[in-house]
Design an enzyme around this catalytic site. Sequence first.
Site, PDB file in Angstrom:
ATOM      1  N   LYS A   1       0.835  -1.205   0.000  1.00 22.00           N
ATOM      2  CA  LYS A   1       0.000   0.000   0.000  1.00 22.00           C
ATOM      3  C   LYS A   1       0.869   1.254   0.000  1.00 22.00           C
ATOM      4  CE  LYS A   1      -3.680  -2.565   2.229  1.00 22.00           C
ATOM      5  NZ  LYS A   1      -4.446  -2.911   3.418  1.00 22.00           N
TER       6      LYS A   1
ATOM      7  N   GLN B   1      -4.332  -1.705   9.629  1.00 20.20           N
ATOM      8  CA  GLN B   1      -4.213  -3.032   9.019  1.00 20.20           C
ATOM      9  C   GLN B   1      -4.759  -4.097   9.970  1.00 20.20           C
ATOM     10  OE1 GLN B   1      -3.304  -3.540   5.844  1.00 20.20           O
ATOM     11  NE2 GLN B   1      -3.642  -5.726   6.028  1.00 20.20           N
TER      12      GLN B   1
ATOM     13  N   ASP C   1     -11.044   2.349   4.030  1.00 19.04           N
ATOM     14  CA  ASP C   1     -11.310   0.904   3.907  1.00 19.04           C
ATOM     15  C   ASP C   1     -12.811   0.627   3.762  1.00 19.04           C
ATOM     16  OD1 ASP C   1      -9.080  -0.820   3.889  1.00 19.04           O
ATOM     17  OD2 ASP C   1      -8.694  -0.454   6.020  1.00 19.04           O
TER      18      ASP C   1
END
Length: 279
Positions: free
Chosen positions: A49, A93, A116
Site C-alpha cells: 500500500k 491493518q 477501507d
Amino acid sequence: MAIRIDGKALAAKVKAQVREEAALLPRKIGLAVILVGENPASKVYVAGKEKDCAECGIQSFPHKLPAETTQEELLGLIGVLNADPAVDGILVQLPLPDGLDEGEVINAIAPHKDVDCFHPVNVGKMSIGRPAFLPCTPAGCMEMLKEYGIHVSGKRCVVLGRSNIVGKPMAMLLTAADGTVTVCHSRTKDLAAITREADILVSAIGKTGAVTADMVKEGAVVIDVAMNRDENGKLCGDVDFAAVEAKASYITPVPGGVGPMTRAMLMRNLLTAAKAHLA
Ligand code: GUN
C-alpha cells in the site's frame, strides 16, 4: 478456455487515473497507515500500500506500533490522525494482535477518513445505495467485471464467504447491480448444487482447492478473492485454477487478479476522501 482477467493491468490503469487527478489538487493526498505487531502477511500488505501511494503521488504516514500497544494508545493515535488536516485516510491493518478490540478501533476512525469502508456508518450508507466509499476488495471485483464488459443485471451470483470485509459487501454490491445473489458459508448444505447455478461465482473462503471444476457451470465467470499458500508455500487462491480455467468464460488468477485491484481501489478512495476534504 477462459479469458484471464488481468487485475494487474487494470490496477495500473486505475492508479494512473488517480495519479493524474491527485496532481491537480492543491495539496498532497495523505494516508496514515497503522500496523500493530509483526504479522508477516500484514507487513507485506502494508508495504504494498505504501508503494502504491508513492506511485500515485500520495503521501503515506506510517505508524508501526509494537504488539504490546494498548487499546488506549491505539485509540489515542486515531484521535490525533482524525484531527490532522494532512491525513485524508486512516488505514488500520487487520487483523490486530490479540487483546485489541477491532470493532472499537474501526468505530474510532472518522467516517470521512475511513478509506477501507469498514466503519458502520459507511457500511450503512453502502447498504442503502448512498455510498461515501466502497470497500476495496468488492469494489475491485466490480471494476473488473465492468472492464471486461460482464453484465451483472439478472445474473445468478454466488458469493462464497460471509466476512464483513469481503463476502457481505460483495453480496451488497452485486445486489445493487441487479444480480440475484446467494451467499454461501461453512454451514451451507449441498454447496456444489448452489455454485453450479452461478453465472458469476466469487470465492472468498481462504482454503486452497475449495472450488473444484465440478462446482462450476460451463461458461461461468469465476472471481477468486483468496490469498492462500499451497503445500509448497506458493501463493494461490481457493479455485483449482487449471481445471476451472478450462470450463469458465472468465477467471481471475492468483496472484495478479483481485489483489492488485484491492490496492488500486484504496487509492481511488483516497482521492475521493481528499476531494471531499478540499471541497
Ligand atoms: N486485512 C486484510 N485485508 C485488509 C484490508 O483491505 N484493509 C485492512 N485495513 N486490513 C486488511
